[in-house]
Scaffold this active site. Structure first.
Site, PDB file in Angstrom:
ATOM      1  N   ALA A  11      -2.784  -9.883   2.022  1.00 38.88           N
ATOM      2  CA  ALA A  11      -2.190 -10.158   3.338  1.00 38.88           C
ATOM      3  C   ALA A  11      -0.818 -10.800   3.211  1.00 38.88           C
ATOM      4  O   ALA A  11      -0.390 -11.560   4.062  1.00 38.88           O
ATOM      5  CB  ALA A  11      -3.121 -11.073   4.128  1.00 38.88           C
ATOM      6  N   ARG A  17       7.467  -2.447   8.983  1.00 36.44           N
ATOM      7  CA  ARG A  17       7.419  -1.398  10.004  1.00 36.44           C
ATOM      8  C   ARG A  17       6.941  -1.900  11.375  1.00 36.44           C
ATOM      9  O   ARG A  17       7.047  -1.209  12.365  1.00 36.44           O
ATOM     10  CB  ARG A  17       6.533  -0.239   9.495  1.00 36.44           C
ATOM     11  N   GLY A  80       4.640  -5.937  -4.593  1.00 37.73           N
ATOM     12  CA  GLY A  80       3.716  -4.804  -4.552  1.00 37.73           C
ATOM     13  C   GLY A  80       2.258  -5.227  -4.611  1.00 37.73           C
ATOM     14  O   GLY A  80       1.943  -6.371  -4.921  1.00 37.73           O
TER      15      GLY A  80
HETATM   16  C1  UD1 Z   1      -1.198   1.066   0.340  1.00 40.54           C
HETATM   17  C2  UD1 Z   1      -1.530   1.907  -0.905  1.00 40.54           C
HETATM   18  C3  UD1 Z   1      -1.768   3.359  -0.483  1.00 40.54           C
HETATM   19  C4  UD1 Z   1      -2.880   3.403   0.553  1.00 40.54           C
HETATM   20  C5  UD1 Z   1      -2.598   2.469   1.728  1.00 40.54           C
HETATM   21  C6  UD1 Z   1      -3.831   2.377   2.591  1.00 40.54           C
HETATM   22  C7  UD1 Z   1      -0.339   0.928  -2.806  1.00 40.54           C
HETATM   23  C8  UD1 Z   1       0.834   1.043  -3.719  1.00 40.54           C
HETATM   24  N1  UD1 Z   1      -0.437   1.826  -1.854  1.00 40.54           N
HETATM   25  O1  UD1 Z   1       0.017   1.583   0.888  1.00 40.54           O
HETATM   26  O2  UD1 Z   1      -2.122   4.148  -1.617  1.00 40.54           O
HETATM   27  O3  UD1 Z   1      -3.061   4.736   0.999  1.00 40.54           O
HETATM   28  O4  UD1 Z   1      -2.280   1.145   1.269  1.00 40.54           O
HETATM   29  O5  UD1 Z   1      -3.582   1.675   3.783  1.00 40.54           O
HETATM   30  O6  UD1 Z   1      -1.154   0.046  -3.004  1.00 40.54           O
HETATM   31  N2  UD1 Z   1       0.636  -6.558   0.210  1.00 40.54           N
HETATM   32  C9  UD1 Z   1       0.718  -7.774  -0.428  1.00 40.54           C
HETATM   33  N3  UD1 Z   1       1.718  -8.004  -1.303  1.00 40.54           N
HETATM   34  C10 UD1 Z   1       2.648  -7.061  -1.610  1.00 40.54           C
HETATM   35  C11 UD1 Z   1       2.555  -5.818  -0.955  1.00 40.54           C
HETATM   36  C12 UD1 Z   1       1.545  -5.588  -0.060  1.00 40.54           C
HETATM   37  O7  UD1 Z   1      -0.113  -8.661  -0.192  1.00 40.54           O
HETATM   38  O8  UD1 Z   1       3.527  -7.352  -2.430  1.00 40.54           O
HETATM   39  C13 UD1 Z   1      -0.461  -6.329   1.183  1.00 40.54           C
HETATM   40  C14 UD1 Z   1       0.048  -6.051   2.588  1.00 40.54           C
HETATM   41  O9  UD1 Z   1       0.134  -7.239   3.314  1.00 40.54           O
HETATM   42  C15 UD1 Z   1      -1.028  -5.126   3.138  1.00 40.54           C
HETATM   43  C16 UD1 Z   1      -1.578  -4.430   1.904  1.00 40.54           C
HETATM   44  O10 UD1 Z   1      -1.172  -5.194   0.794  1.00 40.54           O
HETATM   45  O11 UD1 Z   1      -2.080  -5.854   3.753  1.00 40.54           O
HETATM   46  C17 UD1 Z   1      -1.046  -3.001   1.765  1.00 40.54           C
HETATM   47  O12 UD1 Z   1       0.355  -3.028   1.684  1.00 40.54           O
HETATM   48  P1  UD1 Z   1       1.253  -1.955   2.414  1.00 40.54           P
HETATM   49  O13 UD1 Z   1       2.666  -2.263   2.119  1.00 40.54           O
HETATM   50  O14 UD1 Z   1       0.855  -1.824   3.819  1.00 40.54           O
HETATM   51  O15 UD1 Z   1       0.837  -0.651   1.574  1.00 40.54           O
HETATM   52  P2  UD1 Z   1       0.870   0.849   2.076  1.00 40.54           P
HETATM   53  O16 UD1 Z   1       2.245   1.373   2.000  1.00 40.54           O
HETATM   54  O17 UD1 Z   1       0.150   0.990   3.349  1.00 40.54           O
HETATM   55 CA    CA Z   2      -0.701  -0.441   4.835  1.00 38.50          CA
END
Ligand code: UD1
Ligand code: CA
Length: 459
Positions: A11, A17, A80
């Site tokens: 989270a 977006r 990431g």
């Molecule tokens: C991610 C997946 C994708 C999947 C999708 C499903 C990866 C690289 N991709 O993409 O394969 O289909 O979720 O919904 O994992 N977050 C962190 N720290 C970070 C980045 C993200 O805590 O550095 C958390 C975000 O808050 C979020 C979740 O991880 O709750 C997913 O991140 P988000 O950037 O939404 O990934 P997607 O592009 O949706």
């Molecule tokens: Ca997502």
């Protein structure tokens, strides 16, 4: 180390977006922050140690979940999803059970599905089990590249070639891992992708390279794994969740004239044979009893409504308690601290605040009752006003049982009206009224006979 299965919930992301100052996981869905739902699903499927990775707006997120018995893990820079799990590695030291990883932006996933994922993972003894779905429109999701049962790779949309983009099986972002394997494999993750991030999804290819089993459980209903990245998806999730709340209530014996326009927060309880008309909002910690009628345009927030209550069109009720068989509205406003004990009638354009009304007392029209304690069987005439505020302090009005108040009276508080008194219409009460008396305070009426005729002759 605490006992029970461990889960890491991501989270920390900014939620770019969403274009919002509010962290993405705090955007509400049916009255609760988005993150509430993944946490509840994990809990309900047996994960007791919940480690939540926070970063963007961390303080705000932690504050919103103050009393929830969670372990918070900080990810200062959001590099990431793989990096996010790395940040939680320390908090998992010594843990050897299966590790659930779930995303805070996937609110519709059911606890049953997480149960199935656990069963599937342990049956197959996989190093990684990915939850997947067949999405009619897979845009924006990572794609699942298979060789039969074995998952070879997850490719992000932005890194996929034309052929990979055609794949409709997507990564839900929920996984079960062999803990020792994943913590070791994380160390090998690289940022060699279009977003220059550490992708958690690369763990799958890493497992394959080590000759380990990778598996996927495909959910039947793809809407369950929908990820919320923008406000359109937020609204879509809200519609789906609202429908589920309403359907569960209808199956439980509550009627709705048009359930597509009834807005009920997660956690609101309603008794059987209650009828909800269109455009009703029941929010927060609200409970409604049996056999109630709630008409169109009524908004109830954090309030308790007993059995047999009739809330008429356009009324707003906040932090109040309404006893059995009361009638309220149309267009009444009960502000915080209003208590109707039972069998009360509150009519149109009546406002109440921080006041208690005893059984059967009523105010049928155009009245303000604030900071008051009112006994039983009291009748307020049209246009009664408690003048509770002197510009500096609030003062109390006490009205004992069986008082009758005529129309257009004011009570300049602090003041007490003794039981069984009568306040004559047009009276401004500034002194306490003893029981069984008549209070009359208005200038005596004068009659000047023929006055109008004389005036008319002159002009
Ligand atoms: C991610 C997946 C994708 C999947 C999708 C499903 C990866 C690289 N991709 O993409 O394969 O289909 O979720 O919904 O994992 N977050 C962190 N720290 C970070 C980045 C993200 O805590 O550095 C958390 C975000 O808050 C979020 C979740 O991880 O709750 C997913 O991140 P988000 O950037 O939404 O990934 P997607 O592009 O949706
Ligand atoms: Ca997502």
């Amino acid at each position: 180390m605490k006992k029970g299965l461990a889960a890491v919930i991501l989270a920390a992301g900014k939620g770019t977006r969403m274009k919002s100052a509010l962290p993405k996981v705090l955007h509400p869905i049916c009255g609760r922050p988005m993150l509430y739902y993944p946490l509840e699903a994990a809990r309900a499927s047996g994960f007791e140690q919940l480690k939540v990775v926070v970063g963007h707006g961390a303080e705000q997120v932690m504050e919103a979940f103050e009393d929830n018995n969670l372990t918070w893990v900080k990810q200062t820079d959001q590099l990431g999803t793989g990096h996010a799990l790395m940040c939680a590695a320390d908090s998992l030291r010594g843990y050897s059970g299966p590790l659930l990883l779930h995303c805070g932006d996937v609110p519709l996933l059911k606890a049953e599905t997480l149960h199935q994922l656990q069963d599937y993972h342990s049956q197959h003894q996989a190093a990684v089990t990915v939850l997947t779905a067949q999405m009619p429109n897979p845009q924006g999701y990572g794609r699942i590249i298979r060789d039969g049962e074995q998952i070879l790779q997850i490719v992000e949309e932005k890194d996929a070639n034309e052929e990979q983009r055609q794949v409709t099986e997507i990564n839900a972002g929920t996984y079960l891992f062999d803990t020792a394997f994943v913590l070791e494999a994380l160390k090998g993750l690289k940022q060699n992708n279009s977003q220059k991030e550490y992708y958690l999804t690369d763990i799958v290819a890493a497992a394959v390279a080590e000759g380990k089993k990778t598996r996927a459980l495909c959910v039947e209903d793809p809407t369950e794994v929908m990820g919320i990245n923008d406000r359109c998806q937020l609204a879509e999730a809200e519609v789906l969740m609202r429908w589920k709340i309403n359907a569960d209530l209808m199956f439980g014996g509550i009627s709705m004239v048009d359930p597509t326009t009834v807005y009920i927060d997660n956690g609101v309880e309603i008794g059987i044979d209650t009828m909800l008309h269109p455009n009703v909002h029941l929010r927060g910690k609200t409970t409604v009893g049996k056999n109630c009628i709630i008409e169109t345009g009524v908004v109830v927030v954090d309030s308790q409504i007993a059995d047999g209550v009739h809330l008429k069109a356009g009324s707003a009720i906040e932090e109040s308690r309404i006893g059995h068989n009361c009638k309220v509205g149309p267009m009444a406003h009960l502000r915080p601290g209003s208590v109707l004990t039972g069998n009360n009638k509150i009519g149109n354009f009546v406002e109440m605040k921080k006041s208690v009304l005893g059984e059967k007392s009523q105010a049928s029209h155009l009245t303000y009752i604030g900071d008051s304690e009112v006994g039983q069987n009291v009748n307020f005439g049209c246009g009664t006003i408690t003048c509770n505020y002197d510009g500096v302090n609030k003062h109390k009005t006490t009205v004992e049982d069986d008082v009758f108040v005529g129309s257009d009276c004011q009570f300049v508080a602090p003041v007490t009206i003794g039981r069984n008194s009568l306040i004559a219409a047009g009276t401004t009460v500034t002194k306490d009224v003893p029981p069984d008396s008549l209070a009359l305070a208005r200038t005596e009426q004068k009659i000047i006979k023929g006055w109008r005729l004389r005036k008319q002759k002159k002009s």
